[in-house]
Design a protein around this motif. Structure first.
Motif: not given
Length: 269
Positions: A28, A202, A214-217, A239
């Motif tokens: 991170y 995930s 977590e997720r990409a966004d 985001r």
């Protein structure tokens, strides 16, 4: 070989759980490892001697990784230095009349003034392997007797939740918090986790009691207090406002969870 020498040998050749946490933080926030420093086993042994009973193995790992300098992860607490703070806390003259009994191991100092509520491990409430529940205890004689319950199931879990808050969730511009409505049918954490996985989140392998996703966004923190009085709370970050509103619709249409805001936090409409 005495017991202390054996424990030191085990520490040197055992997988280090703090290294796993630092690897996550580094993902991170690259460069964070350069902000932290720990003590050698010799100094940690000195604390154990002053404390008068064996230290939990995870606390020893913490002390060896960031017991000297905790970087941004520990920027909101104070007086956690294993040797200059914690050891001195227990070194003679130990004021046993005004401090909690040795059932509790002081680990971190609260920065809230004028009434700080410090962090301790309750050694009579072991949780995960070599760890214990975290309790908050204010200053004052017999103040420990007023503690109603633990704040975290373990020191390790607390650090993971703090890492998610400080290094990932705080970077998302659109956030919301939810808690269970106790008067309505409750959704189990496992059932909610399955819903999140269907939405492309995930789950991190650790922690197991509370959960991190977590997720990409986006990112999501599911916090479960050890005492179970509140089943769980959520903190979500996205985001985009559109992504947040999509998840909010799913939560509000399919669960009894209610939104809330922390003091000073802006509410997303």
């Amino acid at each position: 070989m005495n017991e202390r020498e054996l424990n030191t040998l085990i520490e040197e050749f055992s997988p280090n759980r703090m290294d796993e946490l630092l690897t996550l933080i580094e993902r991170y926030s690259p460069g964070h490892r350069e902000e932290v420093a720990g003590w050698t086993s010799l100094f940690i042994d000195d604390l154990e001697e002053a404390f008068g009973r064996p230290l939990p193995s995870f606390y020893r790992e913490f002390a060896g990784a960031m017991g000297k300098k905790g970087g941004r992860l520990l920027s909101d607490v104070k007086n956690y230095n294993t040797y200059s703070d914690v050891r001195e806390y227990y070194a003679p003259p130990y004021n046993g009349e005004s401090l909690p009994p040795r059932r509790f191991l002081y680990i971190l100092g609260d920065t809230t003034e004028p009434d700080p509520v410090n962090y301790y491990l309750d050694l009579e409430a072991p949780s995960e392997d070599g760890d214990a529940q975290v309790v908050r205890i204010p200053y004052g004689k017999d103040a420990w007797k007023t503690v109603s319950g633990a704040s975290f199931i373990s020191f390790r879990e607390m650090l993971y939740l703090w890492a998610m808050d400080k290094f990932l969730l705080s970077t998302f511009p659109h956030q919301a918090n939810y808690s269970q409505d106790r008067s309505a049918p409750l959704l189990t954490p496992d059932a909610f986790a399955q819903t999140l996985e269907k939405l492309g989140f995930s789950r991190l392998p650790y922690p197991q009691h509370s959960m991190l996703f977590e997720r990409a966004d986006a990112a999501l923190e599911l916090y479960r207090p050890p005492d179970g009085q509140i089943l769980f709370t959520l903190r979500v970050g996205f985001r985009s406002l559109k992504g947040l509103k999509q998840l909010q619709s799913i939560i509000e249409d399919n669960t009894s969870m209610e939104r809330f805001t922390w003091p000073g936090q802006k509410r997303e409409e």
